[in-house]
Every structure is written in structure tokens, then in C-alpha cells.
Design an enzyme around this catalytic site. Structure first.
Site, PDB file in Angstrom:
ATOM      1  N   GLY A   1       0.834  -1.200   0.000  1.00  0.00           N
ATOM      2  CA  GLY A   1       0.000   0.000   0.000  1.00  0.00           C
ATOM      3  C   GLY A   1       0.861   1.239   0.000  1.00  0.00           C
ATOM      4  O   GLY A   1       1.976   1.258   0.527  1.00  0.00           O
TER       5      GLY A   1
ATOM      6  N   GLY B   1       0.309   5.678   0.159  1.00  0.00           N
ATOM      7  CA  GLY B   1      -0.568   6.839   0.236  1.00  0.00           C
ATOM      8  C   GLY B   1       0.232   8.118   0.209  1.00  0.00           C
ATOM      9  O   GLY B   1       1.454   8.113   0.002  1.00  0.00           O
TER      10      GLY B   1
ATOM     11  N   TYR C   1       1.012  10.011   2.626  1.00  0.00           N
ATOM     12  CA  TYR C   1       1.870  10.246   3.779  1.00  0.00           C
ATOM     13  C   TYR C   1       2.874   9.132   4.055  1.00  0.00           C
ATOM     14  O   TYR C   1       3.783   9.330   4.855  1.00  0.00           O
ATOM     15  CB  TYR C   1       1.000  10.471   5.024  1.00  0.00           C
ATOM     16  CG  TYR C   1       0.052  11.634   4.861  1.00  0.00           C
ATOM     17  CD1 TYR C   1       0.517  12.943   4.943  1.00  0.00           C
ATOM     18  CD2 TYR C   1      -1.295  11.426   4.593  1.00  0.00           C
ATOM     19  CE1 TYR C   1      -0.334  14.018   4.777  1.00  0.00           C
ATOM     20  CE2 TYR C   1      -2.159  12.501   4.434  1.00  0.00           C
ATOM     21  CZ  TYR C   1      -1.682  13.790   4.525  1.00  0.00           C
ATOM     22  OH  TYR C   1      -2.532  14.853   4.349  1.00  0.00           O
ATOM     23  N   GLY C   2       2.735   7.984   3.428  1.00  0.00           N
ATOM     24  CA  GLY C   2       3.663   6.911   3.720  1.00  0.00           C
ATOM     25  C   GLY C   2       3.334   5.639   2.971  1.00  0.00           C
ATOM     26  O   GLY C   2       2.503   5.626   2.064  1.00  0.00           O
TER      27      GLY C   2
ATOM     28  N   VAL D   1       2.893   1.086   3.217  1.00  0.00           N
ATOM     29  CA  VAL D   1       2.641  -0.092   4.037  1.00  0.00           C
ATOM     30  C   VAL D   1       3.375  -1.260   3.381  1.00  0.00           C
ATOM     31  O   VAL D   1       3.197  -1.527   2.188  1.00  0.00           O
ATOM     32  CB  VAL D   1       1.138  -0.406   4.168  1.00  0.00           C
ATOM     33  CG1 VAL D   1       0.938  -1.655   5.017  1.00  0.00           C
ATOM     34  CG2 VAL D   1       0.394   0.777   4.774  1.00  0.00           C
TER      35      VAL D   1
ATOM     36  N   LYS E   1       3.791  -0.102   8.653  1.00  0.00           N
ATOM     37  CA  LYS E   1       3.519   1.224   8.102  1.00  0.00           C
ATOM     38  C   LYS E   1       4.709   2.110   8.384  1.00  0.00           C
ATOM     39  O   LYS E   1       5.106   2.286   9.541  1.00  0.00           O
ATOM     40  CB  LYS E   1       2.248   1.823   8.702  1.00  0.00           C
ATOM     41  CG  LYS E   1       1.896   3.167   8.072  1.00  0.00           C
ATOM     42  CD  LYS E   1       0.462   3.582   8.308  1.00  0.00           C
ATOM     43  CE  LYS E   1       0.143   4.850   7.527  1.00  0.00           C
ATOM     44  NZ  LYS E   1      -1.282   5.248   7.659  1.00  0.00           N
TER      45      LYS E   1
ATOM     46  N   ASP F   1     -11.352  10.145   7.362  1.00  0.00           N
ATOM     47  CA  ASP F   1     -10.816   9.672   6.074  1.00  0.00           C
ATOM     48  C   ASP F   1     -11.533   8.404   5.641  1.00  0.00           C
ATOM     49  O   ASP F   1     -10.901   7.421   5.250  1.00  0.00           O
ATOM     50  CB  ASP F   1      -9.309   9.436   6.191  1.00  0.00           C
ATOM     51  CG  ASP F   1      -8.609   9.417   4.830  1.00  0.00           C
ATOM     52  OD1 ASP F   1      -9.214   9.900   3.842  1.00  0.00           O
ATOM     53  OD2 ASP F   1      -7.471   8.927   4.761  1.00  0.00           O
TER      54      ASP F   1
END
Length: 327
Positions: A41, A43, A45-46, A48, A62, A154
Site C-alpha cells: 500500500g 498513500g 503520507y507513507g 505499508v 507502516k 478519512d
């Protein structure tokens, strides 16, 4: 040792946990302690990562880059996630938080499956029966979050993880934007279809120094609205609008119907839904935040039909599976 300063008297359990975590945050090299298998994953901001610990336990890691992540923000996300993780419809945590030279990170339960967004057929959605199973579980998770005085902020299909392909078990994830109820928002820099109209009113337009609207208090009603949009998306396979502003024709059409349902026709892309379903959407997506229902009230609509068997636009739904969707 890292410290956030003394914890003031009367601070919340989250703030106390943040201070304790800051004092015990260990320094480690990710590749020395974890075998990174692949990225699962990514996104804004970071990332996974799918990893195995040196004891060979599979988990999701994460990691948030220090270059774009403040320590306090990382601690808030980790501690909130840990505080919520014992709920069966929320992703669990291992209680492992650390920092490397370049990242902050924490280990969470590995959900072997896809997120909800990955199984939505564009302009088709997913079967009504699966939508209802998903709705009940996400509503349960949100009810729990709201009872603790928090707002997720979110809610979207990408943050609903599936343990199976039929939504028998789903888990809510990603608490990077979660805030305490009552936190004030001064402005936002962009909109998403899930954002309630009062949040869209906080957009700082290009060239503006400040927004005209007063600061917005973060309330569970923001999650309620986003939850309503999520249900529309997974029932149809498309968004009801781009943003909740008068410049969006689809939103304006829905707004006109909401304000005067007796005189304004049901918007075209909503005609596929039954009267009971439209009542549910009307309560979830009320334009006035004070008039929105609690998320758990969705459970009272699960026993009713949501999608018409023969819709007004000629589309046919058979045994809960939508064969085509067009607006």
C-alpha cells in the site's frame, strides 16, 4: 530519549500514551529486524510493507518518512490506532513502534486480501448483499470511534480492508487524519467527493490568505456524510459528485432535492434506489450537519431493499448483483 514535554493534568489517554511512546521509541534499522517482502500500500503520507519479523511472524509495517512527518503526528496516529485496535472491525496493532534514520514506523495486523476500492466494478459497484455486510461492520467501527470522542476523517473504500472477497469480514484502517471531536479546522487545501459541504466551505482558494467561513469544529457528522458517499460509491461504482459545492451540477441537483423533495425530482443517478434507501441517504447526507443521523442508524435499514429490481432508467438488478450502471 525523545520527549514531548510534560503531560498536563487532565490530558486524554491518547496524549498520555503519546508521551509514554515518545519516551520508549527505539531506534532500529528496518532491514536488520524485518524481512521486507513487498509493498502492499502507498498513500500521500507513507507506505505499508508486507514483512516478516525476525521471529517469522507476518505483519504489515507502516512507514512514514521523517522528511514529511512530524514526530507528534506519527505518535498521534500510532497511539490512536493502538487505542482502537481491539475492536473486531478495526485493524489490529502489535504494539511495536520505532524509528530508523529516515522513517517512523509501526507494525500492524496483516490483512491478507484487498481493500474495498479494488473490488468495486466501475459503474457497476458490488452486490447489494455485500454492501450491507460492509455497511454494518464499518458502522460498528465508527460507532466505537465516535463513542471515544474521536472522528476518523478519512472514510473511503481504500481504507476498508477485506478479509474475504464477499465482505463477510472487513476492517477499518488508516487513522492518520483522525482527530479529537471539537478540534478546530482553520482551512483545507483541496476537496474530495467524501467531504461534507461544511468542510468544502473551508477550502483556501488560490490567492486567498484566509477562508471566509469561521473555524470548523470536527464532529462525527463529517464521518456520517463520508460514510453515505462511500455507500453510494460501492452500490453504483461511481461518485455522486466531485465536491459538495454549488459549482458542481450533480451536487446542486442533489441539494435542490434535499431542500425541497416535494417539488424537486429525485436526481437521475439516484433513481435506482428504493424509497427506503433514499430515506437512509437523506439522513446520512443531510446538508445541515446537525440533522444528520448517527452512523449506527444505518443498521435499521439493512433489512429493507436498497436497489430497485427494475429501475426507472431500464437497468435490471438480479439477486443483488448489479449488471450495469450508468447515470
Amino acid at each position: 530519549m525523545i520527549t514531548l514535554g510534560s503531560v498536563p493534568e487532565g490530558s486524554s489517554p491518547i496524549e498520555e500514551l503519546m508521551e509514554l511512546t515518545a519516551q520508549s521509541l527505539c531506534q532500529l534499522n528496518i532491514k536488520e529486524h524485518f524481512n521486507v517482502i513487498k509493498e502492499i500500500g502507498r498513500g500521500k503520507y507513507g507506505r505499508v510493507l508486507l514483512v516478516t519479523h525476525r521471529c517469522r511472524t507476518p505483519m504489515a509495517l507502516k512507514v512514514l518518512p521523517k522528511a514529511s512527518t512530524k514526530l507528534k503526528g506519527f505518535l498521534r496516529e500510532y497511539c490512536i490506532s493502538l487505542h482502537l485496535s481491539h475492536h473486531p472491525c478495526i485493524v489490529g496493532l502489535f504494539g511495536i513502534a520505532f524509528q530508523s534514520d529516515e522513517h517512523y514506523g509501526f507494525a500492524q495486523e496483516l490483512v491478507v486480501g484487498r481493500d474495498l476500492f479494488a473490488v468495486i466494478q466501475p459503474r457497476v459497484g458490488i452486490p447489494e448483499s455485500a454492501v450491507k455486510r460492509c455497511a454494518v461492520q464499518v458502522a460498528s467501527a465508527l460507532e466505537f470511534i465516535h463513542q471515544l470522542g474521536l472522528v476518523h476523517r478519512d472514510i473511503k473504500p481504500e481504507n476498508v480492508l477485506l478479509l474475504d472477497t464477499h465482505c463477510q469480514r472487513v476492517k477499518l484502517a488508516d487513522f492518520g487524519l483522525t482527530q479529537k471531536q471539537g478540534t478546530l479546522i482553520q482551512y483545507i487545501t483541496g476537496t474530495l467527493p467524501y467531504m461534507a459541504p461544511e468542510l468544502c466551505a473551508m477550502v483556501l482558494e488560490e490567492g486567498q490568505d484566509e477562508v471566509k467561513a469561521p473555524p470548523l469544529s470536527v464532529q462525527p457528522s463529517l464521518d456520517t456524510f463520508a460514510f453515505g458517499v462511500l455507500l453510494f460509491c460501492i452500490l453504483t461504482g461511481f461518485f455522486p459528485w466531485e465536491h459538495c459545492m454549488n459549482t458542481d451540477d450533480f451536487y446542486q441537483e442533489f441539494s435542490d432535492w434535499q431542500q425541497n423533495p416535494e417539488k424537486s425530482p429525485v436526481p437521475s443517478q439516484w433513481k435506482r434506489f428504493t424509497p427506503a434507501c433514499m430515506e437512509m441517504f437523506g439522513r446520512l447526507l443531510a446538508l445541515d450537519a446537525n440533522e444528520r443521523c448517527l452512523v449506527e442508524e444505518v443498521k435499521g435499514f439493512v433489512g429493507k431493499e436498497w436497489v430497485r429490481s427494475k429501475r426507472l432508467n431500464g437497468l435490471v438488478e438480479d439477486s443483488g448483483k448489479i449488471s450495469a450502471c450508468q447515470s
